[in-house]
Scaffold this motif. Structure first.
Motif, PDB file in Angstrom:
ATOM      1  N   UNK A 183       0.839  -1.191   0.000  1.00  0.00           N
ATOM      2  CA  UNK A 183       0.000   0.000   0.000  1.00  0.00           C
ATOM      3  C   UNK A 183       0.880   1.250   0.000  1.00  0.00           C
ATOM      4  N   UNK A 184       0.575   2.194  -0.903  1.00  0.00           N
ATOM      5  CA  UNK A 184       1.319   3.441  -0.980  1.00  0.00           C
ATOM      6  C   UNK A 184       2.609   3.361  -1.764  1.00  0.00           C
ATOM      7  N   UNK A 185       2.889   2.190  -2.391  1.00  0.00           N
ATOM      8  CA  UNK A 185       4.145   2.042  -3.136  1.00  0.00           C
ATOM      9  C   UNK A 185       4.210   2.979  -4.334  1.00  0.00           C
ATOM     10  N   UNK A 205      -2.039   5.181  -6.746  1.00  0.00           N
ATOM     11  CA  UNK A 205      -3.050   4.179  -7.079  1.00  0.00           C
ATOM     12  C   UNK A 205      -2.909   2.890  -6.301  1.00  0.00           C
ATOM     13  N   UNK A 206      -1.784   2.718  -5.563  1.00  0.00           N
ATOM     14  CA  UNK A 206      -1.609   1.529  -4.740  1.00  0.00           C
ATOM     15  C   UNK A 206      -2.334   1.740  -3.417  1.00  0.00           C
ATOM     16  N   UNK A 207      -3.631   1.516  -3.400  1.00  0.00           N
ATOM     17  CA  UNK A 207      -4.469   1.834  -2.244  1.00  0.00           C
ATOM     18  C   UNK A 207      -4.478   0.726  -1.195  1.00  0.00           C
ATOM     19  N   UNK A 208      -3.931  -0.445  -1.567  1.00  0.00           N
ATOM     20  CA  UNK A 208      -3.880  -1.554  -0.615  1.00  0.00           C
ATOM     21  C   UNK A 208      -2.778  -2.511  -1.039  1.00  0.00           C
ATOM     22  N   UNK A 209      -2.373  -3.377  -0.109  1.00  0.00           N
ATOM     23  CA  UNK A 209      -1.413  -4.415  -0.467  1.00  0.00           C
ATOM     24  C   UNK A 209      -2.033  -5.332  -1.528  1.00  0.00           C
ATOM     25  N   UNK A 210      -1.196  -5.775  -2.458  1.00  0.00           N
ATOM     26  CA  UNK A 210      -1.699  -6.681  -3.496  1.00  0.00           C
ATOM     27  C   UNK A 210      -0.657  -7.756  -3.771  1.00  0.00           C
ATOM     28  N   UNK A 259       8.320  -7.404  -2.700  1.00  0.00           N
ATOM     29  CA  UNK A 259       7.223  -6.687  -3.375  1.00  0.00           C
ATOM     30  C   UNK A 259       7.594  -5.223  -3.605  1.00  0.00           C
ATOM     31  N   UNK A 260       7.006  -4.605  -4.581  1.00  0.00           N
ATOM     32  CA  UNK A 260       7.235  -3.182  -4.836  1.00  0.00           C
ATOM     33  C   UNK A 260       6.806  -2.388  -3.601  1.00  0.00           C
ATOM     34  N   UNK A 261       7.723  -1.556  -3.107  1.00  0.00           N
ATOM     35  CA  UNK A 261       7.421  -0.777  -1.910  1.00  0.00           C
ATOM     36  C   UNK A 261       7.670  -1.522  -0.626  1.00  0.00           C
ATOM     37  N   UNK A 262       8.084  -2.799  -0.709  1.00  0.00           N
ATOM     38  CA  UNK A 262       8.345  -3.598   0.487  1.00  0.00           C
ATOM     39  C   UNK A 262       9.795  -3.491   0.928  1.00  0.00           C
TER      40      UNK A 262
END
Length: 499
Positions: free
Chosen positions: A257-259, A262-267, A306-309
Protein backbone atom coordinates in the motif's frame (compact mmCIF):
# COMPACT_ATOMS: atom_id res chain seq x y z
CA UNK A 1 -48.13 13.57 -54.33
CA UNK A 2 -46.06 10.60 -55.58
CA UNK A 3 -46.29 7.26 -53.76
CA UNK A 4 -42.95 6.08 -55.19
CA UNK A 5 -40.61 4.58 -52.63
CA UNK A 6 -37.31 6.31 -51.92
CA UNK A 7 -34.51 4.28 -53.49
CA UNK A 8 -31.88 3.84 -50.75
CA UNK A 9 -28.38 2.40 -51.11
CA UNK A 10 -26.94 0.62 -48.07
CA UNK A 11 -23.26 -0.19 -47.59
CA UNK A 12 -20.43 -0.65 -45.14
CA UNK A 13 -17.68 1.95 -45.42
CA UNK A 14 -14.52 0.15 -46.54
CA UNK A 15 -10.82 0.89 -46.59
CA UNK A 16 -10.82 1.81 -50.31
CA UNK A 17 -13.54 4.37 -49.64
CA UNK A 18 -11.48 6.06 -46.93
CA UNK A 19 -8.44 6.10 -49.24
CA UNK A 20 -10.39 8.12 -51.82
CA UNK A 21 -9.72 11.36 -49.94
CA UNK A 22 -5.96 10.77 -49.61
CA UNK A 23 -4.17 13.35 -51.76
CA UNK A 24 -1.65 10.88 -53.21
CA UNK A 25 -4.29 8.27 -54.03
CA UNK A 26 -5.71 9.78 -57.23
CA UNK A 27 -5.08 6.56 -59.14
CA UNK A 28 -7.21 4.65 -56.65
CA UNK A 29 -10.40 6.37 -57.81
CA UNK A 30 -13.39 7.58 -55.82
CA UNK A 31 -13.86 4.36 -53.89
CA UNK A 32 -16.78 1.91 -54.32
CA UNK A 33 -19.42 4.05 -52.54
CA UNK A 34 -18.85 7.35 -54.35
CA UNK A 35 -18.40 5.56 -57.69
CA UNK A 36 -21.72 3.75 -57.28
CA UNK A 37 -23.58 6.88 -56.22
CA UNK A 38 -22.27 8.75 -59.27
CA UNK A 39 -23.03 5.90 -61.68
CA UNK A 40 -26.55 5.02 -60.47
CA UNK A 41 -29.50 7.13 -59.30
CA UNK A 42 -30.42 6.85 -55.62
CA UNK A 43 -32.53 9.06 -53.37
CA UNK A 44 -30.48 8.45 -50.22
CA UNK A 45 -27.56 6.44 -48.87
CA UNK A 46 -27.17 4.76 -45.47
CA UNK A 47 -23.69 3.72 -44.36
CA UNK A 48 -22.41 1.50 -41.54
CA UNK A 49 -18.84 1.69 -40.26
CA UNK A 50 -16.61 0.25 -37.58
CA UNK A 51 -13.56 2.42 -38.29
CA UNK A 52 -12.51 5.10 -35.76
CA UNK A 53 -14.72 8.19 -36.01
CA UNK A 54 -11.73 10.45 -36.69
CA UNK A 55 -11.06 8.47 -39.89
CA UNK A 56 -14.68 8.43 -41.06
CA UNK A 57 -15.69 12.05 -40.34
CA UNK A 58 -13.40 13.59 -43.04
CA UNK A 59 -14.59 10.99 -45.52
CA UNK A 60 -18.26 11.78 -44.88
CA UNK A 61 -17.57 15.51 -45.27
CA UNK A 62 -15.86 14.82 -48.60
CA UNK A 63 -18.67 12.49 -49.76
CA UNK A 64 -21.33 15.13 -49.01
CA UNK A 65 -19.45 17.53 -51.29
CA UNK A 66 -19.31 14.93 -54.07
CA UNK A 67 -22.87 13.57 -53.77
CA UNK A 68 -26.01 15.69 -53.56
CA UNK A 69 -28.35 13.28 -51.76
CA UNK A 70 -29.07 12.68 -48.04
CA UNK A 71 -26.29 10.66 -46.37
CA UNK A 72 -26.71 8.93 -43.01
CA UNK A 73 -23.87 7.04 -41.33
CA UNK A 74 -24.01 4.80 -38.26
CA UNK A 75 -21.02 3.77 -36.12
CA UNK A 76 -21.15 0.04 -35.36
CA UNK A 77 -19.23 -1.59 -32.52
CA UNK A 78 -17.78 -4.95 -33.55
CA UNK A 79 -15.30 -6.99 -31.52
CA UNK A 80 -13.92 -8.08 -34.90
CA UNK A 81 -14.79 -7.19 -38.53
CA UNK A 82 -15.14 -10.91 -39.20
CA UNK A 83 -17.46 -11.75 -36.30
CA UNK A 84 -20.40 -13.23 -38.22
CA UNK A 85 -22.78 -13.13 -35.26
CA UNK A 86 -22.25 -9.43 -34.53
CA UNK A 87 -22.32 -8.46 -38.22
CA UNK A 88 -25.56 -10.39 -38.74
CA UNK A 89 -27.30 -8.74 -35.79
CA UNK A 90 -26.24 -5.22 -36.81
CA UNK A 91 -27.00 -5.61 -40.52
CA UNK A 92 -30.36 -7.24 -39.80
CA UNK A 93 -31.31 -4.42 -37.43
CA UNK A 94 -30.55 -1.72 -39.99
CA UNK A 95 -32.21 -3.45 -42.95
CA UNK A 96 -35.28 -4.08 -40.79
CA UNK A 97 -35.54 -0.37 -39.96
CA UNK A 98 -35.11 0.68 -43.60
CA UNK A 99 -37.82 -1.68 -44.88
CA UNK A 100 -40.16 -0.54 -42.10
CA UNK A 101 -39.69 2.97 -43.48
CA UNK A 102 -41.04 1.57 -46.78
CA UNK A 103 -37.96 2.30 -48.87
CA UNK A 104 -36.76 0.52 -51.98
CA UNK A 105 -33.53 -1.18 -51.01
CA UNK A 106 -30.20 -1.70 -52.78
CA UNK A 107 -27.02 -3.07 -51.21
CA UNK A 108 -23.44 -2.38 -52.30
CA UNK A 109 -21.42 -5.56 -51.74
CA UNK A 110 -17.89 -4.31 -52.50
CA UNK A 111 -16.81 -2.53 -49.27
CA UNK A 112 -16.14 -4.49 -46.09
CA UNK A 113 -14.80 -7.91 -45.16
CA UNK A 114 -15.89 -11.20 -46.78
CA UNK A 115 -17.97 -11.85 -43.66
CA UNK A 116 -19.86 -8.57 -44.18
CA UNK A 117 -20.46 -9.39 -47.85
CA UNK A 118 -21.70 -12.88 -46.98
CA UNK A 119 -24.19 -11.48 -44.47
CA UNK A 120 -25.55 -8.96 -47.01
CA UNK A 121 -26.21 -11.78 -49.48
CA UNK A 122 -27.81 -13.99 -46.82
CA UNK A 123 -30.17 -11.24 -45.67
CA UNK A 124 -30.85 -9.92 -49.17
CA UNK A 125 -31.80 -13.36 -50.46
CA UNK A 126 -34.02 -14.34 -47.53
CA UNK A 127 -35.51 -11.53 -45.44
CA UNK A 128 -35.09 -8.25 -47.33
CA UNK A 129 -35.49 -8.47 -51.11
CA UNK A 130 -33.06 -6.01 -52.65
CA UNK A 131 -30.89 -5.17 -55.63
CA UNK A 132 -27.17 -5.90 -55.31
CA UNK A 133 -24.37 -3.76 -56.73
CA UNK A 134 -20.63 -4.10 -56.85
CA UNK A 135 -17.96 -1.57 -57.83
CA UNK A 136 -14.32 -1.99 -58.85
CA UNK A 137 -11.68 0.04 -60.68
CA UNK A 138 -11.35 -2.68 -63.31
CA UNK A 139 -15.04 -3.28 -64.14
CA UNK A 140 -16.75 -0.15 -62.84
CA UNK A 141 -20.19 -0.22 -61.23
CA UNK A 142 -22.37 -3.23 -62.00
CA UNK A 143 -25.68 -4.61 -60.84
CA UNK A 144 -25.10 -8.14 -59.52
CA UNK A 145 -27.37 -11.09 -60.11
CA UNK A 146 -26.97 -13.72 -57.38
CA UNK A 147 -27.69 -16.96 -59.30
CA UNK A 148 -29.19 -18.99 -56.47
CA UNK A 149 -31.98 -18.85 -53.92
CA UNK A 150 -31.87 -19.45 -50.18
CA UNK A 151 -34.70 -20.78 -48.10
CA UNK A 152 -36.51 -17.96 -46.31
CA UNK A 153 -36.93 -20.27 -43.35
CA UNK A 154 -33.18 -20.82 -43.05
CA UNK A 155 -31.67 -19.06 -40.07
CA UNK A 156 -27.95 -19.32 -39.35
CA UNK A 157 -26.89 -20.96 -36.10
CA UNK A 158 -25.27 -17.63 -35.23
CA UNK A 159 -28.71 -16.08 -34.87
CA UNK A 160 -29.98 -18.85 -32.61
CA UNK A 161 -26.86 -19.13 -30.50
CA UNK A 162 -26.56 -15.50 -29.56
CA UNK A 163 -23.45 -13.38 -29.46
CA UNK A 164 -22.13 -14.28 -26.00
CA UNK A 165 -22.38 -18.00 -26.70
CA UNK A 166 -20.54 -17.60 -30.03
CA UNK A 167 -17.73 -15.77 -28.24
CA UNK A 168 -17.52 -18.54 -25.64
CA UNK A 169 -17.21 -21.15 -28.38
CA UNK A 170 -14.61 -19.05 -30.19
CA UNK A 171 -12.46 -18.55 -27.10
CA UNK A 172 -12.49 -22.26 -26.22
CA UNK A 173 -9.84 -21.86 -23.54
CA UNK A 174 -7.56 -24.74 -22.59
CA UNK A 175 -9.46 -26.83 -20.03
CA UNK A 176 -8.28 -26.45 -16.43
CA UNK A 177 -7.99 -30.23 -16.09
CA UNK A 178 -6.08 -30.62 -19.37
CA UNK A 179 -4.14 -33.87 -19.53
CA UNK A 180 -1.89 -35.42 -22.14
CA UNK A 181 -4.93 -37.24 -23.55
CA UNK A 182 -6.22 -33.80 -24.60
CA UNK A 183 -3.27 -33.48 -27.00
CA UNK A 184 -4.75 -35.12 -30.11
CA UNK A 185 -2.13 -36.55 -32.47
CA UNK A 186 -1.01 -39.54 -34.48
CA UNK A 187 2.17 -37.77 -35.64
CA UNK A 188 5.38 -39.53 -34.47
CA UNK A 189 7.13 -36.26 -33.60
CA UNK A 190 4.20 -35.08 -31.49
CA UNK A 191 3.96 -38.48 -29.78
CA UNK A 192 7.62 -38.18 -28.81
CA UNK A 193 7.01 -34.66 -27.44
CA UNK A 194 4.09 -35.95 -25.35
CA UNK A 195 6.31 -38.69 -23.92
CA UNK A 196 9.07 -36.16 -23.15
CA UNK A 197 6.57 -33.79 -21.50
CA UNK A 198 5.16 -36.61 -19.37
CA UNK A 199 8.69 -37.42 -18.19
CA UNK A 200 9.36 -33.72 -17.39
CA UNK A 201 6.16 -33.63 -15.31
CA UNK A 202 7.78 -36.13 -12.91
CA UNK A 203 10.70 -33.81 -12.19
CA UNK A 204 10.42 -30.37 -10.60
CA UNK A 205 12.52 -28.58 -13.25
CA UNK A 206 11.82 -25.45 -15.30
CA UNK A 207 10.43 -26.11 -18.78
CA UNK A 208 10.74 -23.92 -21.89
CA UNK A 209 8.18 -24.51 -24.66
CA UNK A 210 8.90 -23.17 -28.15
CA UNK A 211 6.24 -22.90 -30.85
CA UNK A 212 4.32 -20.66 -33.21
CA UNK A 213 1.08 -19.04 -32.08
CA UNK A 214 -1.72 -21.59 -31.78
CA UNK A 215 0.48 -24.71 -31.56
CA UNK A 216 -0.73 -25.69 -28.08
CA UNK A 217 1.91 -24.32 -25.73
CA UNK A 218 -0.53 -23.67 -22.88
CA UNK A 219 -2.14 -27.09 -23.41
CA UNK A 220 1.26 -28.74 -22.86
CA UNK A 221 1.98 -26.49 -19.86
CA UNK A 222 -1.31 -27.36 -18.14
CA UNK A 223 -0.86 -31.06 -18.89
CA UNK A 224 2.62 -30.99 -17.32
CA UNK A 225 1.25 -29.22 -14.24
CA UNK A 226 -1.70 -31.62 -13.91
CA UNK A 227 0.59 -34.65 -14.20
CA UNK A 228 3.02 -33.34 -11.57
CA UNK A 229 2.97 -33.54 -7.78
CA UNK A 230 1.80 -29.89 -7.82
CA UNK A 231 -1.50 -30.77 -9.53
CA UNK A 232 -3.61 -29.83 -6.49
CA UNK A 233 -1.90 -26.43 -6.24
CA UNK A 234 -2.52 -23.31 -8.40
CA UNK A 235 -1.67 -23.08 -12.09
CA UNK A 236 -1.25 -19.36 -12.80
CA UNK A 237 -0.90 -18.31 -16.48
CA UNK A 238 0.22 -14.84 -17.62
CA UNK A 239 0.96 -13.35 -21.04
CA UNK A 240 4.19 -11.42 -20.49
CA UNK A 241 3.72 -9.47 -23.73
CA UNK A 242 0.42 -8.04 -22.44
CA UNK A 243 1.85 -6.50 -19.24
CA UNK A 244 2.83 -2.81 -19.50
CA UNK A 245 6.56 -2.45 -18.76
CA UNK A 246 5.94 -0.07 -15.84
CA UNK A 247 3.63 -2.61 -14.16
CA UNK A 248 5.64 -5.81 -14.62
CA UNK A 249 7.21 -5.71 -11.13
CA UNK A 250 3.84 -5.10 -9.49
CA UNK A 251 2.13 -7.84 -11.50
CA UNK A 252 4.81 -10.46 -10.88
CA UNK A 253 5.89 -9.60 -7.33
CA UNK A 254 2.96 -7.62 -5.91
CA UNK A 255 3.12 -4.27 -4.12
CA UNK A 256 2.56 -2.65 -0.75
CA UNK A 257 0.00 0.00 0.00
CA UNK A 258 1.32 3.44 -0.98
CA UNK A 259 4.14 2.04 -3.14
CA UNK A 260 2.98 4.25 -6.01
CA UNK A 261 0.02 6.39 -7.03
CA UNK A 262 -3.05 4.18 -7.08
CA UNK A 263 -1.61 1.53 -4.74
CA UNK A 264 -4.47 1.83 -2.24
CA UNK A 265 -3.88 -1.55 -0.62
CA UNK A 266 -1.41 -4.41 -0.47
CA UNK A 267 -1.70 -6.68 -3.50
CA UNK A 268 -0.15 -10.10 -4.04
CA UNK A 269 1.77 -10.76 -7.24
CA UNK A 270 1.61 -13.79 -9.52
CA UNK A 271 4.56 -15.49 -7.83
CA UNK A 272 2.78 -15.37 -4.48
CA UNK A 273 -0.50 -16.51 -6.06
CA UNK A 274 1.28 -19.50 -7.64
CA UNK A 275 3.02 -20.53 -4.38
CA UNK A 276 3.25 -24.32 -4.23
CA UNK A 277 2.08 -24.63 -7.83
CA UNK A 278 3.11 -23.61 -11.35
CA UNK A 279 3.60 -20.16 -12.89
CA UNK A 280 3.19 -20.24 -16.68
CA UNK A 281 4.96 -17.29 -18.33
CA UNK A 282 3.64 -17.16 -21.89
CA UNK A 283 5.39 -14.95 -24.49
CA UNK A 284 8.40 -15.09 -22.18
CA UNK A 285 10.67 -13.64 -24.88
CA UNK A 286 8.83 -10.29 -24.68
CA UNK A 287 10.23 -9.44 -21.22
CA UNK A 288 12.48 -6.38 -21.14
CA UNK A 289 16.14 -6.84 -20.03
CA UNK A 290 15.50 -4.83 -16.83
CA UNK A 291 12.77 -7.31 -15.85
CA UNK A 292 14.92 -10.29 -16.82
CA UNK A 293 17.45 -9.32 -14.11
CA UNK A 294 14.84 -9.28 -11.33
CA UNK A 295 13.25 -12.50 -12.57
CA UNK A 296 16.63 -14.26 -12.52
CA UNK A 297 17.04 -13.54 -8.81
CA UNK A 298 13.68 -15.10 -7.97
CA UNK A 299 14.54 -18.22 -9.94
CA UNK A 300 17.99 -18.52 -8.37
CA UNK A 301 17.14 -17.76 -4.74
CA UNK A 302 13.40 -18.38 -4.51
CA UNK A 303 12.85 -14.98 -2.89
CA UNK A 304 11.50 -11.59 -3.97
CA UNK A 305 10.64 -8.20 -2.51
CA UNK A 306 7.22 -6.69 -3.37
CA UNK A 307 7.24 -3.18 -4.84
CA UNK A 308 7.42 -0.78 -1.91
CA UNK A 309 8.34 -3.60 0.49
CA UNK A 310 11.45 -3.95 2.64
CA UNK A 311 11.62 -7.63 3.49
CA UNK A 312 12.08 -10.66 1.29
CA UNK A 313 9.34 -13.23 0.79
CA UNK A 314 10.07 -16.89 0.17
CA UNK A 315 8.23 -18.63 -2.65
CA UNK A 316 8.04 -22.20 -3.98
CA UNK A 317 7.00 -22.08 -7.62
CA UNK A 318 7.66 -24.22 -10.67
CA UNK A 319 8.27 -22.13 -13.78
CA UNK A 320 7.06 -23.11 -17.25
CA UNK A 321 7.85 -20.57 -19.96
CA UNK A 322 6.68 -20.37 -23.56
CA UNK A 323 7.72 -18.26 -26.53
CA UNK A 324 7.44 -18.07 -30.31
CA UNK A 325 10.81 -16.27 -30.48
CA UNK A 326 14.20 -17.86 -31.10
CA UNK A 327 15.72 -17.17 -27.68
CA UNK A 328 19.12 -18.61 -28.62
CA UNK A 329 19.32 -16.03 -31.40
CA UNK A 330 18.12 -13.34 -28.97
CA UNK A 331 20.90 -14.35 -26.55
CA UNK A 332 23.49 -14.17 -29.35
CA UNK A 333 22.24 -10.67 -30.25
CA UNK A 334 22.39 -9.49 -26.65
CA UNK A 335 18.63 -9.00 -26.41
CA UNK A 336 18.02 -11.79 -23.89
CA UNK A 337 20.15 -12.66 -20.86
CA UNK A 338 22.19 -15.83 -21.33
CA UNK A 339 22.09 -16.73 -17.62
CA UNK A 340 18.27 -16.42 -17.52
CA UNK A 341 17.94 -18.52 -20.67
CA UNK A 342 19.91 -21.41 -19.20
CA UNK A 343 17.98 -21.11 -15.94
CA UNK A 344 14.58 -21.67 -17.66
CA UNK A 345 15.73 -23.96 -20.51
CA UNK A 346 16.27 -27.13 -18.50
CA UNK A 347 13.46 -29.11 -20.06
CA UNK A 348 12.88 -27.89 -23.63
CA UNK A 349 9.95 -28.78 -25.91
CA UNK A 350 9.80 -27.47 -29.48
CA UNK A 351 6.22 -27.82 -30.76
CA UNK A 352 5.95 -28.12 -34.56
CA UNK A 353 3.47 -26.02 -36.55
CA UNK A 354 0.34 -27.78 -37.75
CA UNK A 355 1.58 -27.85 -41.34
CA UNK A 356 4.46 -30.11 -40.22
CA UNK A 357 2.26 -32.51 -38.23
CA UNK A 358 1.65 -35.10 -40.94
CA UNK A 359 -1.50 -37.11 -40.32
CA UNK A 360 -2.95 -34.75 -37.71
CA UNK A 361 -5.05 -32.31 -39.75
CA UNK A 362 -7.90 -34.73 -40.47
CA UNK A 363 -7.76 -36.12 -36.93
CA UNK A 364 -7.89 -32.65 -35.36
CA UNK A 365 -10.70 -31.59 -37.68
CA UNK A 366 -12.85 -34.51 -36.55
CA UNK A 367 -11.99 -33.84 -32.90
CA UNK A 368 -12.81 -30.13 -33.12
CA UNK A 369 -16.10 -30.74 -34.96
CA UNK A 370 -17.02 -33.31 -32.31
CA UNK A 371 -16.17 -30.79 -29.58
CA UNK A 372 -18.36 -28.14 -31.24
CA UNK A 373 -21.31 -30.50 -31.57
CA UNK A 374 -21.06 -31.42 -27.89
CA UNK A 375 -20.69 -27.79 -26.80
CA UNK A 376 -24.12 -26.65 -27.95
CA UNK A 377 -27.32 -28.40 -28.95
CA UNK A 378 -27.82 -26.08 -31.94
CA UNK A 379 -24.62 -27.43 -33.49
CA UNK A 380 -25.02 -31.06 -32.40
CA UNK A 381 -25.89 -32.50 -35.83
CA UNK A 382 -23.11 -30.78 -37.77
CA UNK A 383 -20.77 -33.00 -39.76
CA UNK A 384 -18.19 -32.38 -42.45
CA UNK A 385 -18.08 -33.61 -46.05
CA UNK A 386 -14.90 -35.29 -47.41
CA UNK A 387 -14.54 -32.55 -50.07
CA UNK A 388 -14.47 -29.97 -47.25
CA UNK A 389 -11.67 -31.93 -45.60
CA UNK A 390 -9.72 -31.78 -48.85
CA UNK A 391 -9.82 -27.97 -48.71
CA UNK A 392 -8.63 -28.13 -45.10
CA UNK A 393 -5.73 -30.42 -46.04
CA UNK A 394 -4.57 -27.94 -48.71
CA UNK A 395 -4.52 -24.87 -46.44
CA UNK A 396 -1.20 -23.79 -44.79
CA UNK A 397 -2.79 -22.98 -41.37
CA UNK A 398 -0.36 -20.24 -40.32
CA UNK A 399 -2.48 -19.72 -37.20
CA UNK A 400 -2.19 -23.46 -36.46
CA UNK A 401 -4.82 -25.23 -34.32
CA UNK A 402 -6.35 -21.92 -33.20
CA UNK A 403 -6.98 -20.88 -36.81
CA UNK A 404 -8.39 -24.32 -37.65
CA UNK A 405 -10.77 -24.15 -34.68
CA UNK A 406 -12.00 -20.64 -35.59
CA UNK A 407 -12.50 -21.62 -39.23
CA UNK A 408 -14.53 -24.71 -38.35
CA UNK A 409 -16.70 -22.68 -35.98
CA UNK A 410 -17.41 -20.05 -38.67
CA UNK A 411 -18.26 -22.79 -41.17
CA UNK A 412 -20.52 -24.59 -38.67
CA UNK A 413 -22.39 -21.39 -37.78
CA UNK A 414 -23.11 -20.42 -41.36
CA UNK A 415 -23.49 -23.64 -43.33
CA UNK A 416 -26.99 -24.44 -44.56
CA UNK A 417 -28.26 -27.64 -43.10
CA UNK A 418 -26.23 -30.13 -41.10
CA UNK A 419 -23.28 -30.77 -43.41
CA UNK A 420 -20.26 -28.49 -43.77
CA UNK A 421 -19.29 -28.43 -47.46
CA UNK A 422 -16.12 -27.42 -49.30
CA UNK A 423 -17.76 -24.09 -50.17
CA UNK A 424 -18.56 -23.45 -46.51
CA UNK A 425 -14.89 -23.97 -45.65
CA UNK A 426 -13.73 -21.74 -48.53
CA UNK A 427 -15.98 -18.93 -47.30
CA UNK A 428 -14.78 -19.38 -43.73
CA UNK A 429 -11.08 -19.28 -44.63
CA UNK A 430 -8.92 -16.16 -44.62
CA UNK A 431 -6.32 -16.08 -47.37
CA UNK A 432 -3.46 -14.11 -45.84
CA UNK A 433 -1.28 -12.22 -48.34
CA UNK A 434 2.18 -13.64 -48.75
CA UNK A 435 4.79 -11.63 -46.85
CA UNK A 436 7.70 -10.25 -48.85
CA UNK A 437 10.15 -12.49 -47.04
CA UNK A 438 8.09 -15.56 -47.99
CA UNK A 439 8.81 -15.38 -51.72
CA UNK A 440 11.00 -18.45 -51.35
CA UNK A 441 8.34 -20.32 -49.37
CA UNK A 442 5.09 -19.77 -51.27
CA UNK A 443 2.40 -22.41 -50.68
CA UNK A 444 2.53 -24.61 -53.80
CA UNK A 445 -0.41 -26.90 -52.97
CA UNK A 446 -2.87 -24.96 -55.15
CA UNK A 447 -0.42 -24.14 -57.91
CA UNK A 448 1.75 -21.06 -58.44
CA UNK A 449 2.86 -18.80 -61.29
CA UNK A 450 6.64 -19.18 -61.21
CA UNK A 451 7.13 -16.40 -63.77
CA UNK A 452 5.26 -13.92 -61.57
CA UNK A 453 7.36 -14.91 -58.57
CA UNK A 454 10.59 -14.41 -60.56
CA UNK A 455 9.29 -11.06 -61.84
CA UNK A 456 8.41 -9.92 -58.30
CA UNK A 457 11.81 -10.95 -56.99
CA UNK A 458 13.71 -9.19 -59.79
CA UNK A 459 11.61 -6.03 -59.53
CA UNK A 460 12.03 -5.82 -55.76
CA UNK A 461 15.83 -5.99 -55.82
CA UNK A 462 16.28 -3.74 -58.84
CA UNK A 463 14.20 -1.05 -57.13
CA UNK A 464 16.23 -1.50 -53.93
CA UNK A 465 19.51 -1.21 -55.82
CA UNK A 466 18.36 1.91 -57.67
CA UNK A 467 17.18 3.48 -54.44
CA UNK A 468 20.45 2.64 -52.65
CA UNK A 469 22.53 4.03 -55.52
CA UNK A 470 20.52 7.25 -55.87
CA UNK A 471 19.17 6.03 -59.24
CA UNK A 472 22.73 5.57 -60.60
CA UNK A 473 22.27 2.62 -62.93
CA UNK A 474 25.98 1.81 -63.24
CA UNK A 475 26.30 1.53 -59.45
CA UNK A 476 22.96 -0.34 -59.20
CA UNK A 477 24.18 -2.87 -61.79
CA UNK A 478 27.34 -3.44 -59.72
CA UNK A 479 25.26 -3.98 -56.56
CA UNK A 480 23.18 -6.59 -58.39
CA UNK A 481 26.20 -8.40 -59.85
CA UNK A 482 25.32 -7.41 -63.43
CA UNK A 483 28.00 -6.65 -66.03
CA UNK A 484 26.94 -3.08 -66.80
CA UNK A 485 24.07 -0.62 -66.78
CA UNK A 486 22.97 -1.79 -70.24
CA UNK A 487 22.33 -5.28 -68.83
CA UNK A 488 20.35 -3.63 -66.06
CA UNK A 489 18.30 -1.71 -68.65
CA UNK A 490 17.56 -4.99 -70.44
CA UNK A 491 16.28 -6.52 -67.19
CA UNK A 492 14.15 -3.44 -66.46
CA UNK A 493 12.61 -3.65 -69.93
CA UNK A 494 12.15 -7.44 -69.80
CA UNK A 495 10.24 -7.36 -66.52
CA UNK A 496 8.40 -4.08 -67.16
CA UNK A 497 9.81 -2.41 -64.06
CA UNK A 498 8.73 1.16 -63.47
CA UNK A 499 10.67 3.38 -61.10
Amino acid sequence: MSNAKLHTLVSWIGGNDLKAIVTDAKDKGLGPIASTLKAEKFDAVELLYNYPKEQVTPYLAWLKQEIDIPIRAYPIELSSPVNFGEIYLQANQHLSRITLEDKELSVLLSPGTPAMQAVWILLGKTRYPCTFYQSSLEQGVQQVVIPFELSAEYMPAAKSLGNSRINQLLEANVPINAAFDNIITRNPRMKLLKAQAQKLAEFDVPVLIYGETGTGKELFARAIHNASHRANKPFVPVNCGAIPVELVDSVLFGHKKGAFTGALADKSGLFEQAHGGTLFLDEFGELQPSVQVRLLRVLQEGTFIPVGGTSEQKVDVRIITATHRNLIEAVANGIFREDLFYRVAVGVLHLPPLREREGDLSLLTDSLISSLTMSDSILKHKKIYPDAKNIILQHPWRGNVRELQSTLLRAALWCQGETITAEDIRQALFEMPEKNKDLMDVNISQGIDIQNIISDLVARYIRKALEHSGQNKTRAAQLLGLNNYQTLNNWIEKYGIKS
